[in-house]
Motif scaffolding. Sequence first.
Motif, PDB file in Angstrom:
ATOM      1  N   UNK A 152       4.487  -1.783  18.147  1.00 34.58           N
ATOM      2  CA  UNK A 152       3.053  -2.053  18.038  1.00 34.58           C
ATOM      3  C   UNK A 152       2.798  -3.519  17.713  1.00 34.58           C
ATOM      4  N   UNK A 153       1.690  -4.002  18.168  1.00 37.54           N
ATOM      5  CA  UNK A 153       1.333  -5.394  17.914  1.00 37.54           C
ATOM      6  C   UNK A 153       0.534  -5.443  16.615  1.00 37.54           C
ATOM      7  N   UNK A 154       1.081  -6.133  15.639  1.00 43.37           N
ATOM      8  CA  UNK A 154       0.429  -6.263  14.345  1.00 43.37           C
ATOM      9  C   UNK A 154      -0.019  -7.700  14.145  1.00 43.37           C
ATOM     10  N   UNK A 155      -1.000  -7.867  13.299  1.00 45.04           N
ATOM     11  CA  UNK A 155      -1.443  -9.216  12.949  1.00 45.04           C
ATOM     12  C   UNK A 155      -0.357  -9.876  12.094  1.00 45.04           C
ATOM     13  N   UNK A 156      -0.419 -11.185  12.023  1.00 44.07           N
ATOM     14  CA  UNK A 156       0.559 -11.921  11.208  1.00 44.07           C
ATOM     15  C   UNK A 156       0.455 -11.517   9.736  1.00 44.07           C
ATOM     16  N   UNK A 157      -0.770 -11.309   9.276  1.00 44.93           N
ATOM     17  CA  UNK A 157      -0.973 -10.940   7.876  1.00 44.93           C
ATOM     18  C   UNK A 157      -0.342  -9.581   7.577  1.00 44.93           C
ATOM     19  N   UNK A 158      -0.516  -8.641   8.512  1.00 47.58           N
ATOM     20  CA  UNK A 158       0.048  -7.310   8.277  1.00 47.58           C
ATOM     21  C   UNK A 158       1.574  -7.347   8.342  1.00 47.58           C
ATOM     22  N   UNK A 159       2.128  -8.152   9.234  1.00 43.53           N
ATOM     23  CA  UNK A 159       3.596  -8.283   9.287  1.00 43.53           C
ATOM     24  C   UNK A 159       4.136  -8.870   7.994  1.00 43.53           C
ATOM     25  N   UNK A 160       3.423  -9.847   7.437  1.00 48.78           N
ATOM     26  CA  UNK A 160       3.838 -10.412   6.149  1.00 48.78           C
ATOM     27  C   UNK A 160       3.753  -9.357   5.052  1.00 48.78           C
ATOM     28  N   UNK A 161       2.693  -8.549   5.110  1.00 49.43           N
ATOM     29  CA  UNK A 161       2.565  -7.455   4.139  1.00 49.43           C
ATOM     30  C   UNK A 161       3.749  -6.497   4.262  1.00 49.43           C
ATOM     31  N   UNK A 162       4.147  -6.157   5.474  1.00 49.41           N
ATOM     32  CA  UNK A 162       5.284  -5.243   5.666  1.00 49.41           C
ATOM     33  C   UNK A 162       6.571  -5.838   5.102  1.00 49.41           C
ATOM     34  N   UNK A 163       6.732  -7.145   5.234  1.00 49.26           N
ATOM     35  CA  UNK A 163       7.907  -7.798   4.656  1.00 49.26           C
ATOM     36  C   UNK A 163       7.857  -7.733   3.131  1.00 49.26           C
ATOM     37  N   UNK A 164       6.704  -8.007   2.557  1.00 46.04           N
ATOM     38  CA  UNK A 164       6.569  -7.910   1.096  1.00 46.04           C
ATOM     39  C   UNK A 164       6.793  -6.472   0.641  1.00 46.04           C
ATOM     40  N   UNK A 165       6.299  -5.520   1.436  1.00 45.96           N
ATOM     41  CA  UNK A 165       6.460  -4.111   1.075  1.00 45.96           C
ATOM     42  C   UNK A 165       7.935  -3.719   1.099  1.00 45.96           C
ATOM     43  N   UNK A 166       8.672  -4.229   2.074  1.00 44.11           N
ATOM     44  CA  UNK A 166      10.108  -3.917   2.161  1.00 44.11           C
ATOM     45  C   UNK A 166      10.848  -4.467   0.944  1.00 44.11           C
ATOM     46  N   UNK A 167      10.406  -5.597   0.431  1.00 43.91           N
ATOM     47  CA  UNK A 167      11.078  -6.210  -0.715  1.00 43.91           C
ATOM     48  C   UNK A 167      10.645  -5.612  -2.049  1.00 43.91           C
ATOM     49  N   UNK A 168       9.345  -5.362  -2.197  1.00 42.39           N
ATOM     50  CA  UNK A 168       8.850  -4.971  -3.515  1.00 42.39           C
ATOM     51  C   UNK A 168       7.886  -3.797  -3.483  1.00 42.39           C
ATOM     52  N   UNK A 169       7.914  -3.019  -2.416  1.00 43.39           N
ATOM     53  CA  UNK A 169       6.970  -1.912  -2.278  1.00 43.39           C
ATOM     54  C   UNK A 169       7.118  -0.862  -3.347  1.00 43.39           C
ATOM     55  N   UNK A 170       8.340  -0.501  -3.629  1.00 44.29           N
ATOM     56  CA  UNK A 170       8.613   0.465  -4.683  1.00 44.29           C
ATOM     57  C   UNK A 170       7.801   1.733  -4.571  1.00 44.29           C
ATOM     58  N   UNK A 171       7.023   2.002  -5.616  1.00 41.84           N
ATOM     59  CA  UNK A 171       6.249   3.245  -5.682  1.00 41.84           C
ATOM     60  C   UNK A 171       4.848   3.095  -5.097  1.00 41.84           C
ATOM     61  N   UNK A 172       4.542   1.954  -4.550  1.00 44.21           N
ATOM     62  CA  UNK A 172       3.207   1.724  -4.001  1.00 44.21           C
ATOM     63  C   UNK A 172       3.069   2.383  -2.628  1.00 44.21           C
ATOM     64  N   UNK A 173       1.873   2.859  -2.299  1.00 41.42           N
ATOM     65  CA  UNK A 173       1.696   3.470  -0.976  1.00 41.42           C
ATOM     66  C   UNK A 173       1.739   2.411   0.123  1.00 41.42           C
ATOM     67  N   UNK A 174       2.315   2.783   1.257  1.00 43.58           N
ATOM     68  CA  UNK A 174       2.353   1.857   2.397  1.00 43.58           C
ATOM     69  C   UNK A 174       1.052   2.018   3.172  1.00 43.58           C
TER      70      UNK A 174
END
Length: 106
Positions: A39-61
């Motif tokens: 899927x084509x994501x915005x740059x901001x959302x891709x950055x969010x996915x990277x942050x989520x992969x690193x520190x997402x933990x118990x937070x909802x995706x």
Amino acid sequence: MPKSKTTLKRKSKSSKPAAAKKKIVQRPTVKKTKPVAEPVYSDEYREYLQRYALAGGDRPRLSPKEYDRLDDELLDLLAQETEVGLDDEQIIRLQELEYLLLDSEQ
């Protein structure tokens, strides 16, 4: 004496032994599937996915739509904070949004 013509008897279909018919087996056709495009994501959302992969933990995706909606709300609160300030409820909401969006300023 001249040779007389004799007629040859042809065998009729009924007199021939029936040959076993081969069954025609259709092989299943293999459907060629198109490769699943990412899927084509915005740059901001891709950055969010990277942050989520690193520190997402118990937070909802968040889905891209959820991310965009919450990010817009965050930007509105930040703009209001610089213009007139925020009340206690707005400050709490701002902190919730930063938590959900994995904002790096936390």
